[in-house]
Scaffold this active site. Structure first.
Site, PDB file in Angstrom:
ATOM      1  N   ASP A  38     -27.024 -32.792  51.183  1.00 37.20           N
ATOM      2  CA  ASP A  38     -27.636 -31.344  52.405  1.00 37.20           C
ATOM      3  C   ASP A  38     -28.015 -31.544  53.505  1.00 37.20           C
ATOM      4  O   ASP A  38     -27.773 -32.996  53.799  1.00 37.20           O
ATOM      5  CB  ASP A  38     -29.156 -32.494  51.518  1.00 37.20           C
ATOM      6  CG  ASP A  38     -30.815 -30.876  52.019  1.00 37.20           C
ATOM      7  OD1 ASP A  38     -30.214 -30.919  53.304  1.00 37.20           O
ATOM      8  OD2 ASP A  38     -30.538 -30.380  50.966  1.00 37.20           O
ATOM      9  N   ASP A  73     -21.623 -28.710  55.323  1.00 31.36           N
ATOM     10  CA  ASP A  73     -22.202 -27.909  55.708  1.00 31.36           C
ATOM     11  C   ASP A  73     -21.161 -26.733  54.054  1.00 31.36           C
ATOM     12  O   ASP A  73     -20.135 -26.663  54.294  1.00 31.36           O
ATOM     13  CB  ASP A  73     -22.058 -26.591  56.544  1.00 31.36           C
ATOM     14  CG  ASP A  73     -22.400 -25.389  56.831  1.00 31.36           C
ATOM     15  OD1 ASP A  73     -22.363 -24.590  55.536  1.00 31.36           O
ATOM     16  OD2 ASP A  73     -22.081 -24.670  57.055  1.00 31.36           O
ATOM     17  N   ASN A 100     -27.510 -24.808  44.457  1.00 32.32           N
ATOM     18  CA  ASN A 100     -28.779 -24.747  44.964  1.00 32.32           C
ATOM     19  C   ASN A 100     -29.005 -24.643  46.056  1.00 32.32           C
ATOM     20  O   ASN A 100     -29.903 -23.836  46.811  1.00 32.32           O
ATOM     21  CB  ASN A 100     -29.544 -25.854  44.338  1.00 32.32           C
ATOM     22  CG  ASN A 100     -30.724 -25.798  44.647  1.00 32.32           C
ATOM     23  OD1 ASN A 100     -31.979 -25.268  43.904  1.00 32.32           O
ATOM     24  ND2 ASN A 100     -30.647 -26.633  46.319  1.00 32.32           N
ATOM     25  N   TYR A 171     -32.186 -12.084  51.622  1.00 40.91           N
ATOM     26  CA  TYR A 171     -32.312 -12.313  50.804  1.00 40.91           C
ATOM     27  C   TYR A 171     -32.027 -11.935  49.672  1.00 40.91           C
ATOM     28  O   TYR A 171     -31.230 -12.850  47.866  1.00 40.91           O
ATOM     29  CB  TYR A 171     -33.647 -13.488  50.511  1.00 40.91           C
ATOM     30  CG  TYR A 171     -34.092 -14.468  49.042  1.00 40.91           C
ATOM     31  CD1 TYR A 171     -33.467 -15.673  49.129  1.00 40.91           C
ATOM     32  CD2 TYR A 171     -34.814 -14.138  48.345  1.00 40.91           C
ATOM     33  CE1 TYR A 171     -33.233 -16.568  48.631  1.00 40.91           C
ATOM     34  CE2 TYR A 171     -34.896 -14.896  47.469  1.00 40.91           C
ATOM     35  CZ  TYR A 171     -34.292 -16.432  47.438  1.00 40.91           C
ATOM     36  OH  TYR A 171     -34.432 -17.046  46.122  1.00 40.91           O
ATOM     37  N   LYS A 175     -28.797 -12.430  46.136  1.00 39.15           N
ATOM     38  CA  LYS A 175     -28.999 -13.612  45.446  1.00 39.15           C
ATOM     39  C   LYS A 175     -28.414 -12.613  44.105  1.00 39.15           C
ATOM     40  O   LYS A 175     -28.343 -13.425  43.304  1.00 39.15           O
ATOM     41  CB  LYS A 175     -30.294 -13.618  45.024  1.00 39.15           C
ATOM     42  CG  LYS A 175     -30.929 -14.743  46.151  1.00 39.15           C
ATOM     43  CD  LYS A 175     -29.996 -16.330  45.304  1.00 39.15           C
ATOM     44  CE  LYS A 175     -31.407 -17.698  46.289  1.00 39.15           C
ATOM     45  NZ  LYS A 175     -29.947 -18.809  45.477  1.00 39.15           N
ATOM     46  N   THR A 205     -41.827 -24.543  46.690  1.00 38.59           N
ATOM     47  CA  THR A 205     -40.939 -25.990  47.177  1.00 38.59           C
ATOM     48  C   THR A 205     -41.081 -25.136  49.117  1.00 38.59           C
ATOM     49  O   THR A 205     -42.429 -24.101  48.917  1.00 38.59           O
ATOM     50  CB  THR A 205     -39.170 -24.938  46.916  1.00 38.59           C
ATOM     51  OG1 THR A 205     -39.147 -23.724  47.534  1.00 38.59           O
ATOM     52  CG2 THR A 205     -39.158 -25.600  45.671  1.00 38.59           C
TER      53      THR A 205
END
Length: 301
Positions: A38, A73, A100, A171, A175, A205
């Site tokens: 992360d 990254d 993810n 997005y 995706k 989230t």
């Protein structure tokens, strides 16, 4: 716990919070050694911090598991290579890659800036491709050396990528690209002992808290259908050796629901056996549409 991934080495990207954190903890509970990746960015992708990844590592170690933090990254070519190398050098190999990581910059198309388009495509789509590419190179090397892997890739698409989502053109495109990349990678990497699947999760989230604002209250029946932990069991199973026969598939998963998505397929057709004239095609298209099921609606339409 069943230990369904006992001893396997797993990378989870975007694992400092939310669904990624839930994945990392779930893999560790089932015996995996986990690289918790992360960059520690804010919701819009700005800034970075090693705190979130290290906090998850501390949770895993406190429970008796094994983990290491990575702040590389994933959309940086050299960073993605370092991430794979971290798994191999720390734990002696790599068995599972869970892509993810991501963030949002939502706008209607007429307001969507070039930078907002580029940033989301970079993190989601390139951020899937780059780790996948370096992991695939490692697994190909293992196969050529006679050590055929039993490896897994689990990508993260979205209902937006499968059905579309108003206000999320960038997005949605990223995706949808991930879903397409999954099918190609599954076909190409099978010869090296690698399966590749994708999930389209729905959970509460940082990225979805506005979407699921009405679901924030504690459930009366004790089952929180929007908890990110609900997504992880399928991901852990897909990362296990027991999933070897499953590849090139996309699953929606939320709450207690798992749905195998049925993507683009050849539908009704007419073949004239010669070139069509433009004025002939109106009735032809009308006939094809009459035979086909109605498309599912775009989210937010």
């Amino acid at each position: 716990m069943s230990g369904i991934v006992d001893g396997r080495v797993v990378i989870v990207t975007g694992a400092g919070r939310g669904i990624g954190r839930a994945h990392a903890l779930a893999f560790a509970r089932e015996g995996a050694r986990v690289v918790v990746n992360d960059i520690g960015a804010a919701l819009d992708g700005s800034g970075n911090s090693g705190g979130p990844a290290q906090a998850v590592v501390a949770e895993i170690e406190a429970a008796g598991g094994k983990a290491v933090a990575s702040t590389d990254d994933v959309a940086d070519w050299a960073g993605a290579e370092r991430l794979v190398r971290t798994a191999v050098e720390t734990f002696g190999g790599l068995d599972v890659l869970v892509n993810n990581a991501g963030f949002l910059r939502d706008r209607m198309l007429v307001n969507l800036a070039e930078e907002e388009w580029d940033a989301v495509l970079r993190v989601h789509l390139k951020g899937h491709f780059a780790p996948l590419r370096h992991a695939a190179a490692y697994w190909r090397g293992e196969a050529k050396a006679g050590r055929t892997p039993d490896a897994r890739v689990i990508n993260t698409s979205s209902g937006a990528g499968l059905l579309g989502s108003v206000g999320q053109g960038n997005y949605t495109a990223a995706k949808a690209g991930i879903a397409g990349l999954t099918t190609v990678a599954a076909a190409e990497l099978a010869r090296y002992g690698v399966t590749v699947n994708a999930i389209a999760p729905a959970a509460r989230t940082r990225m979805t808290e506005r979407t699921f604002a009405d679901d924030m209250a504690a459930p009366e029946d004790g089952f929180d259908a929007m908890a990110p932990e609900n997504v992880s069991p399928l991901v852990v199973w897909l990362g296990s050796t027991g999933s070897a026969a499953v590849t090139g598939r996309v699953f929606e998963v939320d709450g207690g629901r798992v749905c195998l998505m049925d993507g683009w397929r050849h539908g009704p057709r007419q073949d004239k056996g010669a070139r069509w004239r433009p004025d002939e095609l109106g009735p032809v298209v009308a006939g094809l549409l009459a035979e086909a099921p109605e498309p599912e609606p775009v989210y937010g339409a």
